[in-house]
Design an enzyme around this catalytic site. Structure first.
Site, PDB file in Angstrom:
ATOM      1  N   HIS A 152      -5.619  -4.848  -8.402  1.00 52.55           N
ATOM      2  CA  HIS A 152      -4.755  -4.769  -7.199  1.00 52.55           C
ATOM      3  C   HIS A 152      -4.728  -3.349  -6.627  1.00 52.55           C
ATOM      4  O   HIS A 152      -3.748  -2.954  -6.001  1.00 52.55           O
ATOM      5  CB  HIS A 152      -3.327  -5.219  -7.507  1.00 52.55           C
ATOM      6  CG  HIS A 152      -3.246  -6.500  -8.279  1.00 52.55           C
ATOM      7  ND1 HIS A 152      -3.205  -7.739  -7.698  1.00 52.55           N
ATOM      8  CD2 HIS A 152      -3.253  -6.721  -9.627  1.00 52.55           C
ATOM      9  CE1 HIS A 152      -3.150  -8.675  -8.639  1.00 52.55           C
ATOM     10  NE2 HIS A 152      -3.199  -8.078  -9.813  1.00 52.55           N
TER      11      HIS A 152
ATOM     12  N   GLU B  10     -19.728   4.844   4.447  1.00 57.08           N
ATOM     13  CA  GLU B  10     -19.077   4.055   5.503  1.00 57.08           C
ATOM     14  C   GLU B  10     -20.102   3.214   6.262  1.00 57.08           C
ATOM     15  O   GLU B  10     -19.842   2.063   6.628  1.00 57.08           O
ATOM     16  CB  GLU B  10     -18.349   4.972   6.486  1.00 57.08           C
ATOM     17  CG  GLU B  10     -17.099   5.606   5.913  1.00 57.08           C
ATOM     18  CD  GLU B  10     -16.514   6.630   6.872  1.00 57.08           C
ATOM     19  OE1 GLU B  10     -15.475   6.342   7.464  1.00 57.08           O
ATOM     20  OE2 GLU B  10     -17.101   7.724   7.027  1.00 57.08           O
TER      21      GLU B  10
END
Ligand code: ARG
Length: 465
Positions: free
Chosen positions: A159, A293
């Site tokens: 998480h 990216e």
């Protein structure tokens, strides 16, 4: 060229509309199939000659002509003409200009439909052969980094919350496994595409006494495709490849995302080499992770390519339809993007600086040994559910007091439960936590060392084969 000169010009009285000609033409992107197109023509011509369908002189003229066409293309001297639609007709027209009649006989017992399917399979087969070593190189780069800095301990996350400490090598080896499956999918795709459509002709086969096994063998295919309709209509191989590429991009983008996050000031786990980062035109302090990216961003194009291919094929009646011309840009784009992203990731890894101190600090501040503290109590006979609750209270107290687990004394532990003995501090260190996870596939140093050696050996065996 006038329209009646076109290879299919016989039936036509009016010239093609200029707009239609532009839309119809694929030579702008399918010219990169020229090598495969020439190889396919050579195999076809040799087969025709072997079967007595083409004379030895014509065969020799075609061979000579194709040699020259190939040389012209590779020298950049070839004039590609959009009026000739595609790579196939451009090459055939030039061949005919060079050797005359013989060039016009090459298309006997063949159609552009089996020709393009053959070219594309040959192209993809070569692309996969050239890309598998790039996958291996990326695995090498991950293993090199794992060997160099893999002893660093960082928080493993669930998480995106700090969960349990792991070795950096263990984390990197997870990607080696993903890439191994990606590789397997490419190998599998290659194995299934390795059949020859040549000789299916337009769709139904040909009355000429051809030998499809002959041309298939000449092109290194395992054999001819069984059904002529399937041979010209099938693009499963393009879908399979693009799907494998999309999944590989998923893996690369997950790693890219971790590099982006890890190189942020908030994490500071890694620093990208200057050669693989860029600055900002306005903010002087910035060092941006553009390459990861871009890998993350380019993943979307490959998904798009896959959906485009599936959509082109959906509901398409047998056999060849011009829709299939749309297969190439999607396939080429997926292939180029995959290769670039594999390459970029492999090249950026050696320049990565690992900040083991920052990783360690994140562990210490992150209560990543809380499970170990609960396990400690459970081992002393406290029921695990109760132990879990005790440690929960302990962590809550630490947060309020601004304390970390490694900073606690045994006496402080004891204020939460009498089962904490003097050995607790040594038992619940980050190192002890990692070392304790000795289960198969776990992060204990011995396991990770063995996994690293196994991954290296797998690569070596592959290269030796
Ligand atoms: N340029 C075409 C393609 O890429 C070649 C096959 C054309 N066949 C035809 N019957 N028009 O699909």
């Amino acid at each position: 060229m006038s329209d009646t000169q076109k290879t299919w010009g016989g039936r036509f009285a009016e010239p093609t509309d200029a707009f239609v000609a532009r839309l119809n033409a694929s030579v702008g992107f399918d010219r990169r199939l020229y090598r495969e197109d020439i190889a396919g023509s050579r195999a076809h011509a040799a087969m025709l000659a072997g079967q007595g369908i083409l004379s030895a002189e014509d065969h020799a003229a075609i061979e000579r002509g194709l040699d020259q066409v190939l040389a012209e293309i590779e020298a950049g001297d070839f004039t590609w003409d959009a009026a000739l639609e595609d790579v196939h007709m451009n090459i055939e027209a030039r061949l005919t200009a060079l050797v005359g009649e013989a060039g016009k006989r090459l298309h006997t017992a063949r159609s552009r439909n089996d020709q393009v399917a053959t070219d594309l399979r040959l192209w993809l087969r070569r692309f996969i052969d050239e890309t598998l070593p790039v996958v291996d190189r990326l695995q090498d780069a991950l293993l090199d980094l794992a060997e160099r800095d893999g002893h660093a301990i960082l928080p493993g996350y669930t998480h995106l919350q700090r969960a349990q400490p792991i070795l950096l090598a263990h984390h990197l080896l997870a990607y080696v496994e993903m890439l191994e499956r990606d590789r397997g999918r490419l190998v599998d795709c290659r194995r299934r595409l390795d059949e020859s459509p040549l000789g299916a002709a337009a769709l139904a086969g040909t009355p000429f006494p051809i030998d499809r096994r002959h041309s298939a063998r000449a092109l290194g295919f395992a054999g001819p495709m069984a059904n002529s309709l399937d041979a010209v209509a099938d693009r499963d191989f393009a879908v399979e490849f693009t799907s494998a590429a999309a999944l590989c991009m998923v893996h690369l983008s997950r790693f890219a995302e971790e590099l982006v996050v890890w190189s942020s000031q908030e994490f500071g786990f890694v620093e990208l080499g200057d050669a693989f980062a860029t600055g900002s035109s306005i903010m002087p302090q910035k060092k941006n992770p553009d390459i990861p990216e871009l890998v993350r961003g380019k993943t979307g194009r490959v998904f798009g390519d896959l959906v485009a291919l599936l959509t082109v094929l959906k509901g398409l009646p047998l056999a060849y339809n011009k829709d299939l011309q749309e297969d190439k840009e999607a396939l080429f784009d997926a292939a180029d993007t995959l290769r670039d992203c594999l390459e970029a990731t492999a090249r950026l890894l050696p320049g990565l600086t690992v900040r083991a101190d920052r990783m360690r600090a994140a562990c210490d501040a992150g209560f990543v040994t809380a499970t170990d503290v609960a396990d400690y109590l459970a081992a002393k006979g406290v029921p695990f559910r109760e132990a879990h609750h005790v440690v929960g209270r302990l962590v809550a107290w630490c947060i309020v007091e601004g304390r970390t687990l490694p900073s606690l004394s045994a006496a402080e532990f004891r204020t939460f439960h009498e089962a904490f003995a003097d050995d607790v501090c040594a038992a619940v260190t980050v190192e002890a936590s990692v070392a304790a996870r000795k289960s198969e596939g776990g992060t204990a140093p011995d396991r990770v060392r063995a996994a690293l050696a196994a991954a290296r050996a797998r690569l070596q065996a592959r290269r030796a084969a």
